[in-house]
Design an enzyme around this catalytic site. Structure first.
Site, PDB file in Angstrom:
ATOM      1  N   ASP A   1       0.943  -1.226   0.045  1.00  0.00           N
ATOM      2  CA  ASP A   1      -0.215  -0.006  -0.114  1.00  0.00           C
ATOM      3  C   ASP A   1       0.807   1.174  -0.084  1.00  0.00           C
ATOM      4  OD1 ASP A   1      -1.828   1.968   0.513  1.00  0.00           O
ATOM      5  OD2 ASP A   1      -2.149   1.491   2.650  1.00  0.00           O
TER       6      ASP A   1
ATOM      7  N   ASN B   1      -0.663   4.558  -0.481  1.00  0.00           N
ATOM      8  CA  ASN B   1      -1.211   5.749   0.103  1.00  0.00           C
ATOM      9  C   ASN B   1      -1.743   5.615   1.453  1.00  0.00           C
ATOM     10  OD1 ASN B   1      -3.180   4.159  -0.426  1.00  0.00           O
ATOM     11  ND2 ASN B   1      -4.030   5.399  -2.122  1.00  0.00           N
TER      12      ASN B   1
ATOM     13  N   ASP C   1      -4.161   3.707   2.705  1.00  0.00           N
ATOM     14  CA  ASP C   1      -5.427   3.423   3.063  1.00  0.00           C
ATOM     15  C   ASP C   1      -5.795   2.015   3.323  1.00  0.00           C
ATOM     16  OD1 ASP C   1      -4.911   2.035   0.508  1.00  0.00           O
ATOM     17  OD2 ASP C   1      -6.642   3.161  -0.805  1.00  0.00           O
TER      18      ASP C   1
ATOM     19  N   ASP D   1      -1.755  -1.488  -3.859  1.00  0.00           N
ATOM     20  CA  ASP D   1      -2.065  -0.593  -5.198  1.00  0.00           C
ATOM     21  C   ASP D   1      -0.846  -0.808  -6.127  1.00  0.00           C
ATOM     22  OD1 ASP D   1      -0.176   1.411  -3.974  1.00  0.00           O
ATOM     23  OD2 ASP D   1      -1.706   2.251  -2.907  1.00  0.00           O
TER      24      ASP D   1
ATOM     25  N   ASP E   1      -4.595 -10.598 -15.586  1.00  0.00           N
ATOM     26  CA  ASP E   1      -5.427 -11.660 -15.326  1.00  0.00           C
ATOM     27  C   ASP E   1      -6.723 -11.377 -16.165  1.00  0.00           C
ATOM     28  OD1 ASP E   1      -6.740 -13.804 -13.971  1.00  0.00           O
ATOM     29  OD2 ASP E   1      -5.892 -13.178 -12.284  1.00  0.00           O
TER      30      ASP E   1
ATOM     31  N   ASP F   1      -8.762 -16.514 -16.632  1.00  0.00           N
ATOM     32  CA  ASP F   1      -9.712 -17.071 -15.069  1.00  0.00           C
ATOM     33  C   ASP F   1     -10.757 -18.154 -16.007  1.00  0.00           C
ATOM     34  OD1 ASP F   1     -10.215 -16.821 -12.422  1.00  0.00           O
ATOM     35  OD2 ASP F   1     -12.131 -16.016 -13.225  1.00  0.00           O
TER      36      ASP F   1
ATOM     37  N   GLU G   1      -6.692 -21.062 -16.545  1.00  0.00           N
ATOM     38  CA  GLU G   1      -7.093 -21.982 -15.447  1.00  0.00           C
ATOM     39  C   GLU G   1      -8.255 -22.615 -16.046  1.00  0.00           C
ATOM     40  OE1 GLU G   1      -8.716 -20.698 -11.336  1.00  0.00           O
ATOM     41  OE2 GLU G   1      -9.593 -19.748 -12.786  1.00  0.00           O
TER      42      GLU G   1
END
Length: 560
Positions: free
Chosen positions: A21, A23, A25, A29, A98, A200, A256
């Protein structure tokens, strides 16, 4: 065998929400990933596979996409992605996205239009059917996440199909317009410069148009797999995808493919089939429990050897293996296949890495696996975030099939949330993952298991992974050699030989917490064999013919 860059690569999977992370929060990210590229370069990986980064309401943590061409607000902006892609390429690292196109979010504009009326132009973008009768869905299929695979939409009085969450309606791939939209979106990302796709549940995109009832097994719902997994047109659709998008770029593609057999895998990934480069199979990580996935028992080594060896031997020279122990959908490898106790965690993590990375195929490392990160010690249901885990608890305890205590034990062993706890960077607040409150709790063992500590220790799990990756780049036999299982019936040792021309490799792995006896094969007993890597302070004693608990070693010999 034809040489390809994606066969020689090592892939590192990042679950963006839990990696870094930037930032404060509490949610990982894209800028956080960019900040850690030096770490990944030092590890030596070639490719990053990013779990979904697209706009999503997060019903299934990003696998429910509402806009394929926008980055999820929590992860940053498209400029942040462009900056990450550029920085990764400058560091010699490729990016694999993905691709989730069996279904969308119910907040995707296509679905919002589709549900407005039976006559809407987007109606056939999804699979809508009349019910069998009052309050009765079109068939008896059950969802992967529990409950019926159909949801009644009051506005038009029809049901839509969702093989996963009700908020993940399945796309209708029979509709040529859907395929055109998907292919255009894929091409848009390729033109941006990405290096491939992990696809996926791609084996589910084709359904039997008759949508017949499935066989009911100790449940209210029928099994959809004979009619919606490896469906009648799945290979037609993938050949079309290859022709219109994939063949235009030098990409890495992995599908997958739940329920895939070796024979079916050759259709998806055979060199002459013009579909995908490789597939993920699930045989070695699923179906070993009292309730299929749900168990707290250790995997059976004989079964594991039998499955992995069959894939090694039977795919042949025409198709390619994906090698993995864990990912965002699986518990931590060292807790499942090794021993996460303080005594054996490091040696068993190294042993598992040795066993996998010396096989034929492309190895995948899941974030934190290279540190020997473990399952989380869940004690309360409120600690879970995963929709599959929460639904399974509700369904199995609600039907009286499992007690609360037993189900909690199952979840501690197999919940997907075990893989989704934050990456453990250092022993500071929130393990260095965030300056805020993480979206899911950090494993309390982060003060002992973290990247900062392992980077400083040449004997750590991290540095062992570095050695394995370097060996793979220096010895083509590791990538392209044939595979031969030995000691097939041994209940403790997983041992195999690799052959390429005049070169031979012997891989020895003890999967138990006890000493195990073995006899070295001819050609590996004397000075002609070199021990390339070992996970104790010295190699095994060839004269004694024993492996210590969770010991691993790899011997190289060249036939004169």
């Amino acid at each position: 065998m034809e040489r390809k860059w994606w066969k020689e690569a090592v892939v590192y999977q990042i679950y963006p929400r839990s990696f870094q992370d930037s930032n404060g929060d509490g949610i990982g990210d894209l800028n956080g990933i960019r900040e850690r590229l030096d770490y990944l370069k030092q590890l030596g990986i070639d490719v990053i596979w990013l779990s979904p980064i697209y706009q999503s309401p997060n019903d299934d943590n990003g696998y429910d996409i509402s806009d394929y061409k926008k980055v999820m607000d929590e992860f940053g902006t498209m400029k942040d992605f462009d900056d990450l892609l550029k920085a990764a390429h400058e560091n010699g690292i490729k990016i694999l996205l993905d691709l989730v196109v069996n279904h969308t979010s119910d907040e995707h504009p296509w679905f919002l239009e589709s549900r407005k009326s039976r006559e809407n132009p987007y109606r056939d973008y999804y699979i809508w059917k009349e019910g069998k009768g009052e309050g009765e869905p079109p068939n008896n299929w059950g969802s992967c996440f529990g409950g019926s695979a159909w949801k009644l939409d009051e506005q038009t009085g029809m049901y839509y199909l969702h093989l996963f969450s009700p908020r993940q309606p399945d796309l209708n791939w029979e509709n040529e317009k859907v395929r055109k939209e998907v292919f255009e979106m894929m091409d848009w990302w390729c033109r941006k410069g990405i290096d491939g796709f992990r696809m996926d549940v791609i084996s589910m995109i084709s359904k039997d148009p008759a949508l017949p009832d499935g066989e009911v097994k100790d449940d209210l719902y029928g099994d959809f797999s004979p009619y919606a997994v490896h469906g009648p047109k799945v290979h037609t659709y993938l050949k079309e995808m290859n022709q219109k998008v994939l063949s235009n770029y030098d990409l890495m593609t992995v599908g997958e493919t739940a329920g895939v057999t070796v024979e079916e895998a050759r259709k998806y990934a055979g060199a002459r089939e013009h579909e995908l480069n490789m597939v993920f199979h699930f045989e070695h990580v699923e179906g070993d429990g009292e309730l299929l996935k749900w168990t707290d028992k250790k995997p059976d080594l004989l079964r594991l050897k039998r499955i992995l060896s069959r894939w090694q031997e039977e795919l042949g020279d025409d198709a390619w293996n994906s090698l993995y122990w864990d990912n965002h959908d699986q518990p931590r490898a060292v807790s499942r296949f090794g021993d996460d106790s303080s005594r054996y965690r490091e040696v068993s993590a190294k042993m598992l890495a040795t066993c996998l990375h010396m096989m034929r195929g492309t190895p995948y490392i899941y974030q934190g696996e290279e540190l020997g990160m473990t399952n989380f010690p869940f004690t309360e249901l409120t600690q879970f975030r995963d929709i599959e885990s929460l639904n399974a608890y509700k369904e199995l305890t609600g039907k009286g099939l499992v007690s609360h205590e037993k189900m909690m034990s199952y979840l501690r062993c197999k919940s997907r949330d075990n893989a989704r706890t934050p990456m453990q960077w250092d022993n500071g607040p929130a393990a260095g993952f965030s300056k805020g409150v993480p979206w899911i709790p950090v494993n309390p063992n982060y003060s002992e298991i973290n990247a900062k500590k392992e980077l400083a220790d040449e004997n750590s799990v991290f540095h062992y992974y570095r050695k394995l990756i370097r060996l793979r780049k220096n010895y083509k036999i590791i990538v392209y050699g044939s595979y031969q299982l030995i000691m097939k019936d041994d209940i403790r040792i997983f041992a195999y030989i690799r052959n390429l021309g005049t070169e031979k490799l012997l891989v020895l792995c003890n999967f138990s917490n006890e000493e195990a006896e073995l006899s070295f094969p001819e050609g590996f007993k004397g000075e002609e064999a070199e021990c390339l890597i070992y996970n104790y302070d010295c190699p095994p004693d060839i004269r004694q013919g024993r492996l210590r608990p969770y010991e691993a070693a790899v011997y190289y010999a060249e036939i004169k």
